[in-house]
Motif scaffolding. Structure first.
Motif, short mmCIF file in Angstrom:
data_model
loop_
_atom_site.label_atom_id
_atom_site.label_comp_id
_atom_site.label_asym_id
_atom_site.label_seq_id
_atom_site.Cartn_x
_atom_site.Cartn_y
_atom_site.Cartn_z
N GLN A 45 0.82 -1.19 -0.07
CA GLN A 45 -0.02 0.07 -0.05
C GLN A 45 0.80 1.27 0.03
OE1 GLN A 45 -2.80 -0.11 3.29
NE2 GLN A 45 -3.50 -2.17 2.62
N VAL A 46 1.89 1.24 0.89
CA VAL A 46 2.52 2.56 0.90
C VAL A 46 3.86 2.71 0.36
CG1 VAL A 46 1.50 3.23 3.19
CG2 VAL A 46 3.82 2.12 3.07
N ASN A 47 4.26 1.69 -0.35
CA ASN A 47 5.56 1.31 -0.99
C ASN A 47 6.68 2.24 -0.25
OD1 ASN A 47 7.47 0.80 -3.18
ND2 ASN A 47 6.65 2.54 -4.40
N PRO A 48 7.10 1.63 0.82
CA PRO A 48 8.13 2.24 1.57
C PRO A 48 9.39 2.24 0.91
CG PRO A 48 7.71 0.00 2.57
CD PRO A 48 6.63 0.34 1.53
N ASP A 49 10.40 3.11 1.32
CA ASP A 49 11.82 2.87 0.93
C ASP A 49 12.80 1.98 1.87
OD1 ASP A 49 11.92 5.16 -1.25
OD2 ASP A 49 11.19 6.44 0.59
N LEU A 50 12.12 1.81 2.90
CA LEU A 50 12.95 1.25 4.00
C LEU A 50 12.16 0.63 5.10
CD1 LEU A 50 16.37 1.53 5.71
CD2 LEU A 50 14.47 1.49 7.34
N ILE A 51 12.24 -0.63 5.62
CA ILE A 51 11.46 -1.23 6.51
C ILE A 51 12.29 -1.40 7.76
CG2 ILE A 51 9.99 -3.22 7.05
CD1 ILE A 51 9.53 -3.77 4.14
N LEU A 52 11.97 -0.85 9.03
CA LEU A 52 12.49 -1.24 9.97
C LEU A 52 11.87 -2.57 10.76
CD1 LEU A 52 14.78 -0.15 12.15
CD2 LEU A 52 12.98 1.41 13.02
N LEU A 53 12.42 -3.57 10.95
CA LEU A 53 11.70 -4.92 10.95
C LEU A 53 12.22 -5.51 12.21
CD1 LEU A 53 9.58 -6.70 9.81
CD2 LEU A 53 11.41 -7.51 8.41
N ASP A 54 11.29 -5.60 13.26
CA ASP A 54 11.45 -6.47 14.44
C ASP A 54 11.54 -7.92 13.98
OD1 ASP A 54 11.89 -7.15 17.20
OD2 ASP A 54 9.70 -7.16 17.67
N VAL A 55 12.68 -8.78 14.47
CA VAL A 55 12.74 -9.94 14.25
C VAL A 55 11.41 -10.79 14.73
CG1 VAL A 55 14.17 -11.99 14.35
CG2 VAL A 55 15.05 -9.86 13.69
N ASN A 56 11.41 -10.65 16.03
CA ASN A 56 10.38 -11.31 16.78
C ASN A 56 9.07 -10.71 16.75
OD1 ASN A 56 12.43 -13.35 17.84
ND2 ASN A 56 13.11 -11.67 19.03
N LEU A 57 8.21 -11.36 15.72
CA LEU A 57 7.01 -10.70 15.36
C LEU A 57 5.93 -11.92 16.00
CD1 LEU A 57 7.30 -8.91 12.11
CD2 LEU A 57 6.89 -8.17 14.42
N LEU A 81 15.81 -3.13 7.18
CA LEU A 81 16.65 -3.03 8.50
C LEU A 81 16.03 -3.92 9.53
CD1 LEU A 81 19.41 -1.87 10.10
CD2 LEU A 81 18.03 0.21 10.27
N GLN A 82 16.75 -5.01 10.00
CA GLN A 82 16.28 -5.85 11.16
C GLN A 82 16.66 -5.47 12.42
OE1 GLN A 82 15.66 -10.08 9.32
NE2 GLN A 82 13.81 -9.13 9.87
N ALA A 93 21.26 -12.40 13.16
CA ALA A 93 21.87 -11.48 12.27
C ALA A 93 22.38 -12.28 11.12
CB ALA A 93 23.07 -10.74 13.01
N THR A 94 23.19 -13.31 11.15
CA THR A 94 23.41 -14.03 10.11
C THR A 94 22.34 -14.54 8.97
OG1 THR A 94 25.33 -15.04 11.32
CG2 THR A 94 24.95 -15.86 9.24
N GLU A 95 21.39 -15.21 9.88
CA GLU A 95 20.15 -15.72 9.30
C GLU A 95 19.53 -14.67 8.33
OE1 GLU A 95 17.39 -17.80 11.57
OE2 GLU A 95 16.23 -18.14 9.74
N ALA A 96 19.20 -13.40 9.01
CA ALA A 96 18.55 -12.19 8.46
C ALA A 96 19.27 -11.86 7.08
CB ALA A 96 18.36 -10.92 9.57
N LEU A 97 20.63 -11.36 7.42
CA LEU A 97 21.46 -10.92 6.30
C LEU A 97 21.09 -12.20 5.03
CD1 LEU A 97 24.30 -9.55 8.29
CD2 LEU A 97 22.46 -8.18 6.92
#
Ligand code: ADP
Length: 378
Positions: A45-57, A81-82, A93-97
């Motif tokens: 919907q908002v087509n963001p440039d960046l997502i600040l994303l918490d790992v534990n949702l 960015l996690q 971190a390794t898994e996220a990247l």
């Protein structure tokens, strides 16, 4: 940069709120999501440039959200960015990247560091976009260049073909005109008065010149259509063939011709003989008042090739014309010296189709040296 749209995804309301305020103060437009499902909906919907994303949702794991964002072509370019709790940072971190995240921060996250990291990632995104655009532009330009080249080659081939057919088909009627004009000249000659005879001689001369021209154009265009048949050719033989054809004009000009031994190359004997013939015929045609001397020699070139030179002590050529004279129909003289302006163009076409180059060194009044290179037989 201040216009950038961020999506802040965190199930912890107070932490998310604090971060959103901080990012807004830094000039970003911030949308919020409190779980993975909501985050994925907002991405479209908002087509963001960046997502600040918490790992534990609570619903979908943050790393899986990131993987889905990066997998979809419409959102693959969005920066992710996690953020996760410090205790489990390293493996996550390794898994996220590895799953496509562009950066990783561990709690507690300092707001200034967060803003600086967001800005750095957005700069990277801009650079990536610029690069992708330049690449796309380059590819488009390349494609257009290829198309233009293709069209140019085709139109060149059409033109060559046209010149070939036109000159070929003109030969026959012209031969008839020449023959009958010469016949008429012989029959009527004695009965014509001086004025009529002079006018008739213009016709005979024009027919002869036209025939010469058509023959030359035909030869020239034939060279573009037929590739040379390459066989070992002793250039001494090709030169002898050319000199033989010029025997009469060599004798009448009293030219003194010196030749050094020439190498054997891969080539078409008749065509290379034609090059010698044209160049030596020109030396004879463009002689000065001094007794004519012509020198033919060969020397090894720098690039596994031979350089063959024909030097004369004739009238020479002004600097400014030295490249132009290899263009078809470019002549530096009027009718006082007969010619069609194709001889050197023909030489260039032959030499180039043999993988060589042709050029001239000359000073007006001091003779000319025509040289051409040919690949050596290895
Ligand atoms: P043409 O001799 O029929 O005019 P060419 O293509 O053989 O045509 O030569 C082009 C022009 O280059 C000539 O008109 C002449 O002005 C000049 N040229 C060629 N060879 C020589 C030479 N050896 N010395 C001086 N000028 C030359």
């Amino acid at each position: 940069m201040s216009q950038a749209i961020l999506l802040n995804v965190d199930d912890n309301d107070s932490a998310r709120y604090a971060r959103t305020r901080g990012l807004q103060r830094a000039g970003f437009t911030v949308h919020e999501a409190c779980n993975g499902t909501e985050a994925l909906e907002l991405v479209t919907q908002v087509n963001p440039d960046l997502i600040l994303l918490d790992v534990n949702l609570p619903d979908i794991h943050g790393i899986e959200v990131c993987r889905r964002v990066k997998k979809s072509p419409s959102s693959a370019a969005v920066m992710v960015l996690q953020v996760s709790a410090s205790a489990i940072a390293a493996p996550q971190a390794t898994e996220a990247l590895n799953n496509g995240a562009d950066g990783y921060l561990t709690e507690p996250v300092d707001l200034d560091v967060l803003v600086a990291t967001v800005r750095a990632l957005l700069r990277l995104r801009t650079a990536e976009r610029d690069l992708a655009k330049s690449n796309a532009d380059l590819q488009l330009a390349n494609k257009r260049l290829k198309e233009t080249n293709h069209a140019l080659r085709r139109s060149n081939e059409d033109l060559e073909h046209f010149a070939y057919v036109a000159s070929h088909d003109l030969q026959e009627p012209l031969r008839t005109i020449s023959t009958h004009v010469q016949l008429l000249d012989r029959l009527l000659g004695p009965r014509l008065n001086d004025d009529e005879r002079e006018r008739f001689s213009f016709v005979v001369d024009a027919a002869r010149r036209m025939r010469n021209l058509i023959d030359n154009v035909l030869n020239y265009s034939r060279l573009a259509i037929e590739a040379p048949k390459l066989n070992p050719v002793a250039l001494d033989d090709a030169l002898a063939w050319g000199l033989d054809n010029l025997a009469e004009s060599i004798r009448s000009s009293s030219a003194e011709i010196t030749t050094a031994p020439l190498p054997t190359v891969n080539g078409d004997r008749a065509q290379l003989g034609q090059v010698f013939q044209n160049l030596i015929a020109n030396s004879i045609k463009y002689k000065s008042d001094a007794p004519l001397r012509i020198e033919v020699r060969a020397r090894p070139g720098a690039e596994s090739n031979w350089i063959i030179s024909i030097r004369d002590n004739g009238i020479g050529i002004e600097d400014q014309y030295q490249n132009l004279i290899f263009t078809p129909f470019k002549r530096l003289h009027g009718r006082e010296i007969p010619g069609t302006g194709i001889g050197l163009a023909l030489c260039r076409r032959i030499v180039e189709s043999h993988g060589g180059e042709i050029w001239v060194d000359s000073k007006l009044g001091e003779g000319a040296e025509f040289s051409f290179s040919l690949p050596a037989v290895l």
